[in-house]
Structure formats: C-alpha cells, structure tokens
Design a protein around this motif. Structure first.
Motif: not given
Lengths: 73, 459
Positions: A10, A36-39, A41, B233-234, B342, B349-351, B386
């Motif tokens: 990503i 990425s997007m506040k997560m 990874i 979720r999470r 997104a 469930f990856m961004p 997202p």
C-alpha cells in the motif's frame, strides 16, 4: 540462498522500522510498520531469512509496490 | 456570528458549511497542501492553506489554524470532530483571540479528555462505570497483578491519553498482564507523550450504545435519545443506528437520564455524546467516556429527531436563548448510518488510497441522506482517515431504514479504489443483524459469512 525483495502493498508513510540489517526474520515477522489512513500496517518478511538491506527511512512516503527491504532467504 | 472557520476537512467540514450557509454565515475552510483541491475548500467562501500534508503540521497545528482564523477575519471557529476538537489549549487560544469557540469550555475538555477524571465525575453524578483500576505503576508489578485481580478478566489495558481504539490491549491471561501493561505504557509514551495506563473490565458480549446530549452551559441539558454503534471493526465504528434495537425502553430511559444528570453536574455546554458499554445479556450499562464534540454519527440522531445539531451549536455559541425543552424533542422512525471506507475487505480491510475515477452518489430524499467528503476525480490520500462518505437510510421502522441504506449503497458508483460498500450491504442484510442481534464482536465473529456474500468481481 536467494535475495528476496520485500514490497509494500500500500501507499503510506514509514512510521517505524523494527528490524535491522543482519537480523534473522521468520516468515510474517514485521520488518517495518507503515502508517496509512490512520492505521498501522506492518510490512512483514515474506519468508524466513536474514535482512540484508532496509531501503527506506522513517518518515518516508512510499507507494504501493515499493521495495522497502531485501532479505536473504 | 458572521464568518465561521471550520478547523477540519472532508465530510464534516462540508456538513458544517451547509448549516452555516443556511443561516447566512460566511464560511472559511482551512486545508493542507494535499487538500488544496478538496471539495470542502471549493465550497467555502474563503480558504486558507495551513501547511503540508501531514496532519501534525496542518490540521493539528493550533498556531497555524489560529493564524488562518485571524488572517481570514473569522469571528468563530468550529473544530468538527477529531483533530483539535477536544484540545483544551486550542479552545483557550481561540477564545483568547476574541473568537467564538463552538464547543464546550476548555476545563470540560480537560476533565472529559482524562479518562480517570471523567470516570470520577460520572461516578459522582450517579452514572455507573465499568470496573477499573487507578493508573498503574510499572515499578510495582505486584500492585498491577492485584489491580488485575480486582478488576477481573478479561480486561483491557488502556492508555489514559488514547482514544478511538488506539492505545488499548486486551488481556485474557493474568500471566500476560504485566508485560502487556509495559508494552501499552511504552507505546502510549511514544504516541501521546503520556504513558499513563489503567485497567478496565472487558464485557465479552457488549453493545456500544451512546446518548446524544446537548447542554446549555447553565446547568440545563437535554438528551436526543440514543444511537447503537455496536458494529465495529478494530474499535472503529462501521454501522450506527437509532433507536437501539432490542433494548428495553426502561434501559434506554435510564441511560438517557444518567447522561443528562452528568451534563447538569458538569454544566456542559454544546453537543456531546456519552458512550456506554451495555452487556448484551444483562443490559447493564456502564459509562465508557464522553465525547465533547459533534460526533461522526450525529446524522442518525438528526434523521430521527428532525433537529439540526450544528445549528443548535451555532445558536448557543452566538448567545441565542436556545434552551430547548426536553418534552419538545421527539424521535420517529428509524435511521441507519453506514460508513463507506476506502479499504479492501478482501485484503484484510487494508486501506486503499487512490483516485476516485468514478464516484456517483444516489440523490438524497426523505429516506436518504449522504454526507460525503469527496467528489468524482478527487484523490483519496493516505494522510487522513479512510472515510469517504456516510450513507444514512431512514424509514418508518428498522427494516425500512436498512432497506433504504442498502438500496443507496447498491446505487452508488465508485471506481478507482476499493471500498467496503459490498461489505456494508452484507452486514445490513445479514439475518442476525436484521434480527437486531448486534454486539461489538459481530463483525469479527461473522467475518467469513459476511465476506462470502460479497460479489467477487473486482474489489
């Protein structure tokens, strides 16, 4: 022994590098963590091996498919 | 109030602008470099660039946002949610600059932002709280183990400065407690600059139910009923609705009363949300935390009550005699909100940042509201959260509301990036969800079945 590219799946920022060159890795063990997007990874080692190179720095913005590290597997 | 700056981006900035426009208030957008072409910027009367893409150097930079307020001649600041919305120093700086702050008093932000103090205040107002511990001392593992035994397992190790699921870890095995506390503390120190952690009981089958409140700053407060936000979720919410299904009226009334009591006690000012964790079996409700801002899912409440919460916020900040009588607030029908993200359900469930090469939303109507942060052609960058849009269906009953949301999701056209659209439809149409058997573990437990119902062509 083969050199294997570790790619990011990503686009994101390199938040934290958790492995270093010379370190032995097991399959699925995280090499670095992207944000990425506040997560968070994790980018994990695709197989058992030894880290030969880390190709990015913390804070770098990388795109999908970027080779972030290489391991010798 | 003549000119309102919204210190936010995306759908919430657009939603606040909408009400401001209706009230004849001029609008000011702020934006990072990455958002220069964003929808919220295009719609505002004025726009101010506040820094690079990184939120830390733009939307989270109080100094730059304040400077934008000064340079644009704004006389009020609405923080939206997230970013600086619960930052007491920012609120103080806004007021010190002579501007109206659309939010509660800075001391309230401080009190409620500190989970330990918030729990103490809730307890003092007679609101039941989840069994929990005092802040832990890592130098004394014995006391940590004793605190764990007292709280009971399973439990959560939580960072006092955390939120939105960030900074909490579950522990089932007492032997893992001390190491988990150490890990959480070091993470919290790095992420929030505050390593304070505490323990809290974990309710295995729990529902997340929250009460929308509005305080008038004079000790008077009303509630606008509840929202069930159990589908997560999470720890991130996915579907929210009102009323909460299968929850006895007496339980809902008790929670609403407790929420209002707390607001009166702290002389709360403005829109807020009091979150409860509800045991799905016993219907015991425990105070979780208070969100001292407008909430992402506030449209659910607006759809069933017919009230405009942002208009109420603006009127209060303007000093209008806005006290509303509780008896005048009624709820009718049912509303369900789905968060379109997104992210790619097929890839864990990856961004999924990228360009929205196609993004066509269905036309809103009495039974459908869509709050979107993006337009066709916009880029969805990895810098921010997202969420693309909120799709809110309304109907005379829950089945009709679910159907309205599902129909809208099917009707929206999105290409260029992966989204959870089909996953949301699968949730809405799941038999257990349809029966109202909602709890916070729902998505994890049913993940395989839900994913299996997603059409496989293209993600």
């Amino acid at each position: 022994m083969a050199i294997v590219d570790v790619k990011s799946e990503i686009t994101g920022n390199v938040w934290k590098i958790v492995a270093e060159p010379g370190q032995s890795m097991e399959e699925d063990e995280p090499i670095l963590i992207l944000e990425s997007m506040k997560m968070e990874i994790p980018v994990a080692s695709p197989e058992d091996g030894v880290v030969t190179e880390i190709l990015v720095n913390e804070g770098d913005v990388i795109t999908e498919g970027t080779v972030v590290a290489r391991i010798e597997a | 109030m003549k000119r309102l700056l919204v210190a936010n981006r995306g759908e919430i900035a657009r939603r606040i602008f909408r009400t401001a426009r209706e009230l004849g208030i001029e609008t000011v957008a702020v934006h990072s470099q990455a958002d220069a072409g964003a929808a919220h910027v295009a719609e505002a009367d004025h726009a101010v660039a506040i820094g690079p893409a990184s939120a830390r150097e733009s939307y989270l930079d109080a100094g730059r946002v304040l400077e934008a307020a000064r340079s644009s001649g704004a006389d009020a600041v609405h923080p939206g949610y997230g970013f600086l919305s619960e930052n007491a120093e920012f609120a103080e700086a806004v007021m010190a600059a002579g501007l109206k702050w659309i939010g509660p008093a800075p001391d309230t932000l401080r009190d409620m932002g500190d989970k330990n103090r918030a729990r103490a205040l809730a307890r003092a107002a007679g609101v039941p709280v989840v069994p929990g511990s005092d802040p832990l001392d890592l130098a004394a593992p014995v006391t940590i183990r004793a605190a764990g035994a007292e709280v009971g397992y399973p439990l959560l190790v939580k960072a006092a400065a955390g939120g939105g699921g960030i900074g909490m870890r579950r522990v089932d095995d007492p032997d893992k407690l001390v190491e988990t506390v150490a890990a959480t503390q070091s993470m919290a120190q790095k992420a929030f600059g505050d390593g304070t952690v505490f323990l809290e009981r974990f309710v295995p089958k729990a529902r997340h139910v929250e009460i929308q409140v509005f305080g008038f700053g004079n000790g008077e407060a009303v509630h606008l009923f509840e929202r069930d936000c159990s589908l997560q979720r999470r720890f991130q919410k996915v579907i929210e609705e009102s009323p909460a299904p299968n929850l006895p009226d007496a339980v809902r009334a008790r929670m609403a009363e407790a929420a209002v009591a707390l607001c009166r006690e702290i002389r709360y000012s403005g829109a807020g949300t009091i979150e409860f964790i509800v045991d799905a079996h016993t219907h015991e409700a425990f105070f979780l935390e208070m969100n001292t801002r407008i909430q992402v899912e506030h449209p659910v409440t607006e759809m069933v009550t017919g009230r405009d919460l942002v208009a109420m916020q603006l009127a209060l900040a303007d000093g209008a005699p806005s006290v509303v009588d509780q008896a005048s607030i009624a709820t009718s029908g049912h509303a369900v909100e789905c968060r379109l993200y997104a992210e790619n359900p097929a890839k864990m469930f990856m961004p999924a940042p990228g360009t929205l090469s196609r993004f066509v939303l269905p036309e809103p109507h009495a039974g459908l509201r869509i709050d979107s942060g993006y337009r066709e052609g916009d880029e969805v960058t990895p810098h921010y959260d997202p969420m693309l849009a909120k799709i809110i269906g309304r109907g005379a009953d829950r089945a009709a509301a679910r159907a309205a949301a599902a129909e809208a999701l099917r009707g929206l056209q999105v290409e260029g990036i992966a989204t959870n659209r089909d996953f949301l439809i699968a949730c809405l149409e799941d038999p257990a969800f349809a029966a109202g058997d909602v709890h916070t573990g729902f998505i994890d437990e049913n993940r395989k079945a839900l994913l299996a119902r997603i059409p496989t062509k293209g993600a």
